[in-house]
Design a protein around this motif. Structure first.
Motif, short mmCIF file in Angstrom:
data_model
loop_
_atom_site.label_atom_id
_atom_site.label_comp_id
_atom_site.label_asym_id
_atom_site.label_seq_id
_atom_site.Cartn_x
_atom_site.Cartn_y
_atom_site.Cartn_z
N LEU A 1 -5.40 8.30 -0.59
CA LEU A 1 -5.00 8.31 -2.62
C LEU A 1 -3.88 7.98 -2.46
O LEU A 1 -3.26 7.05 -3.21
CB LEU A 1 -6.02 8.45 -3.51
CG LEU A 1 -5.48 8.91 -4.97
CD1 LEU A 1 -6.59 7.49 -5.46
CD2 LEU A 1 -6.08 9.82 -5.86
N ARG A 2 -3.41 8.62 -1.71
CA ARG A 2 -1.34 8.74 -1.90
C ARG A 2 -0.89 7.31 -1.06
O ARG A 2 0.11 6.60 -1.43
CB ARG A 2 -1.06 9.89 -1.40
CG ARG A 2 -1.27 11.78 -2.78
CD ARG A 2 -0.62 12.47 -1.95
NE ARG A 2 0.87 12.09 -1.50
CZ ARG A 2 1.67 13.05 -1.15
NH1 ARG A 2 1.18 13.87 -1.00
NH2 ARG A 2 2.85 13.25 -1.50
N LYS B 1 -2.28 4.12 -3.08
CA LYS B 1 -0.99 4.30 -4.00
C LYS B 1 0.29 3.61 -4.16
O LYS B 1 0.82 2.68 -4.61
CB LYS B 1 -0.81 6.04 -4.65
CG LYS B 1 -0.30 5.26 -6.43
CD LYS B 1 -0.28 6.12 -6.84
CE LYS B 1 1.08 6.43 -7.99
NZ LYS B 1 0.86 7.80 -8.82
N ILE C 1 2.21 -0.28 -4.15
CA ILE C 1 3.73 0.04 -4.75
C ILE C 1 4.23 -0.57 -4.27
O ILE C 1 5.26 -1.55 -4.71
CB ILE C 1 4.11 1.53 -5.42
CG1 ILE C 1 3.29 2.36 -6.40
CG2 ILE C 1 5.23 1.44 -6.01
CD1 ILE C 1 3.37 3.48 -6.87
N TYR D 1 -6.27 0.04 -4.34
CA TYR D 1 -6.65 1.31 -4.81
C TYR D 1 -7.07 1.77 -6.07
O TYR D 1 -7.46 2.39 -6.06
CB TYR D 1 -4.95 0.78 -5.32
CG TYR D 1 -4.00 2.53 -5.87
CD1 TYR D 1 -4.03 3.67 -5.43
CD2 TYR D 1 -3.80 2.91 -7.84
CE1 TYR D 1 -4.43 5.06 -6.35
CE2 TYR D 1 -3.34 3.41 -7.78
CZ TYR D 1 -3.45 4.78 -7.39
OH TYR D 1 -3.37 6.13 -8.72
N GLN E 1 -9.48 4.93 -6.51
CA GLN E 1 -9.23 5.82 -7.14
C GLN E 1 -9.82 5.83 -8.64
O GLN E 1 -10.84 7.12 -8.38
CB GLN E 1 -8.55 5.51 -8.41
CG GLN E 1 -7.60 6.09 -8.80
CD GLN E 1 -6.12 5.00 -10.24
OE1 GLN E 1 -6.17 4.98 -11.09
NE2 GLN E 1 -5.38 6.28 -10.59
#
Length: 254
Positions: free
Chosen positions: A66-67, A70, A74, A85, A89
């Motif tokens: 997940l990180r 993300k 970005i 993402y 999520q």
């Protein structure tokens, strides 16, 4: 008809070898008469069975994924990265919702797991609990005067003391608690005209020496000071603290 050598003993094995030499060597009958013997396949040594990944490791992997998604969305906010993402999520949100739902159902069905039975959060149940708590507190407070008293440290120049002094007096009068008012700067208090000037009591009681107002319970039977708190407290909060410190053991009221 194919010839297959069978191992019945030394004599039979010799005869079979002679037959094989005649049919396969001289007459060259070939593959269909099993002249070419298949190679023996040695069994492979099996290594240890792979260990299943622990639930903790799986959860850490999900968090890491997940990180990463993300961060990628970005750093490189392409439609593909952002969509990936959002999808991942959403999967984790659905998983968390499922966990929350199962958690709630388990609590409904296992009353010993339901903390709200001890500390209600619903309006009606909470009001009933508060009323019962207040009744228990008042019963305890009604019998404290024979054993406990109050040390009240104030200062004439302390604005918070002007607010706290009448609250301390009202609570003490209601429950017949003896109050020993101590002025930390030598100045008087209109709520406690019978006061004494501090001469080192606060450090001996383990109090912060420069903070006023400060309240301390004195246990005459045990001969010990029990700090209640500093600053302005409401009457209810002051009574609750005295009730807890005198009737509830640490760790038995949560």
């Amino acid at each position: 008809m194919p010839l297959v050598a069978r191992e019945h003993g030394p004599e039979q094995a010799v005869a079979a070898d002679e037959a094989d030499a005649f049919y396969c060597g001289e007459r060259r009958l070939g593959y269909w008469f099993y002249c070419v013997r298949p190679k023996r396949i040695e069994p492979r040594e099996q290594g240890p069975a792979p260990q299943a990944q622990s639930a903790t490791a799986q959860l850490e992997a999900v968090t890491a994924e997940l990180r990463e998604l993300k961060a990628r969305a970005i750093i490189e906010p392409t439609p593909q990265n952002v969509t990936a993402y959002i999808r991942f999520q959403r999967e984790q949100l659905d998983r968390a919702s499922l966990f929350s739902d199962v958690w709630q159902r388990a609590i409904w069905q296992e009353p010993e797991l339901d903390y709200t039975l001890e500390r209600p959060v619903g309006t009606l149940a909470k009001r009933q609990w508060q009323d019962a708590r207040a009744a228990e507190r008042d019963t305890v407070m009604a019998h404290l005067g024979d054993r406990f008293g109050l040390f009240y440290f104030f200062a004439q120049t302390c604005g918070a003391c002007e607010v706290m002094s009448p609250i301390v007096k009202a609570v003490a009068d209601r429950w017949h608690l003896t109050v020993r008012a101590i002025s930390t700067d030598g100045g008087p208090s209109r709520h406690f005209p019978q006061y004494t000037v501090e001469n080192g009591q606060r450090p001996r009681m383990g109090l912060e020496p420069k903070i006023t107002p400060a309240l301390v319970l004195w246990d005459s039977e045990a001969g010990r000071a029990i700090p209640i708190g500093y600053g302005v407290l409401s009457a209810d909060e002051l009574q609750d603290r005295i009730f807890l410190l005198t009737s509830k053991e640490t760790g038995h009221d949560f």
